[in-house]
Design an enzyme around this catalytic site. Structure first.
Site, PDB file in Angstrom:
ATOM      1  N   PRO A 140       0.744  -1.275  -0.023  1.00 40.10           N
ATOM      2  CA  PRO A 140       0.064  -0.120   0.150  1.00 40.10           C
ATOM      3  C   PRO A 140       0.855   1.321   0.005  1.00 40.10           C
ATOM      4  O   PRO A 140       0.718   2.064   1.020  1.00 40.10           O
ATOM      5  CB  PRO A 140      -0.925  -0.150   1.266  1.00 40.10           C
ATOM      6  N   CYS A 141       1.684   1.398  -0.943  1.00 39.19           N
ATOM      7  CA  CYS A 141       2.368   2.804  -1.435  1.00 39.19           C
ATOM      8  C   CYS A 141       1.543   3.937  -1.205  1.00 39.19           C
ATOM      9  O   CYS A 141       2.030   5.079  -0.857  1.00 39.19           O
ATOM     10  CB  CYS A 141       3.123   2.592  -2.420  1.00 39.19           C
ATOM     11  N   HIS A 142       0.265   3.898  -1.427  1.00 46.05           N
ATOM     12  CA  HIS A 142      -0.483   5.084  -1.375  1.00 46.05           C
ATOM     13  C   HIS A 142      -0.791   5.577   0.104  1.00 46.05           C
ATOM     14  O   HIS A 142      -1.153   6.775   0.301  1.00 46.05           O
ATOM     15  CB  HIS A 142      -1.853   4.842  -2.033  1.00 46.05           C
TER      16      HIS A 142
END
Length: 186
Positions: A140-142
């Site tokens: 989940p780089c967001h």
């Protein structure tokens, strides 16, 4: 990557997404785009040898989870098997740390670097790893923000506005700042 690579383009809320996998796990996830042809082109740009295929049960579950996520349901991707062969040990450590971020939770590049025992200069390395994340959403780089909790960049289709939409699905908003205090007028 480990072995032969397969892929699937599928429709979810927000548009068609793509997923590629090997026998070891998911190797790439392409966030929803405007149309299936563009999604396929973006996915295959990094994996030109990939062949279309019916998903394995684990990949089918990852797709079902992505559908639920983009429909606004809380989903935990931390058990989705990944194939991160070819990534540096440091990037793999960054990705592992990012996978521990849960729905609605954020951190910064610097905080993630500190969590890994690296100095403040490593925040740039974390940012680079997030920009090169091959399995956005599943890693989940967001949820990783710039210093001061600013939104920062996002290399997926739609850029920072896509990141904002994903965070909004998780109940995180970036409201505009309150207007400066107005004069009393006297």
């Amino acid at each position: 990557m480990t072995g032969k690579t397969h892929y699937l383009i599928c429709d979810i809320d927000g548009g068609p997404c793509g997923i590629a996998w090997t026998a070891a796990g998911v190797v790439r996830f392409q966030l929803p785009g405007n149309d299936a042809a563009t999604t396929r082109r973006l996915l295959l740009r990094r994996l030109p040898e990939a062949e279309p295929a019916e998903p394995s049960p684990a990949v089918a579950e990852a797709v079902a989870m992505a559908r639920r996520y983009f429909a606004g349901e809380e989903v935990d991707f931390s058990d989705v098997p990944l194939d991160l062969a070819g990534q540096s040990d440091f990037f793999r450590a960054i990705y592992e740390a990012a996978r521990r971020l849960h729905w609605g939770e954020t951190t910064t590049y610097g905080a993630l670097a500190r969590e890994l025992g690296a100095g403040p200069e490593a925040a740039r390395d974390v940012g680079e790893a997030m920009a090169k994340n091959p399995v956005a959403l599943i890693i989940p780089c967001h949820r990783v923000l710039a210093a001061g909790g600013r939104i920062g960049g996002f290399s997926a289709p739609g850029g920072a506005s896509a990141k904002l939409k994903m965070l909004a699905l998780e109940g995180i908003s970036f409201a505009p700042p309150e207007p400066a205090q107005q004069s009393f007028g006297f």
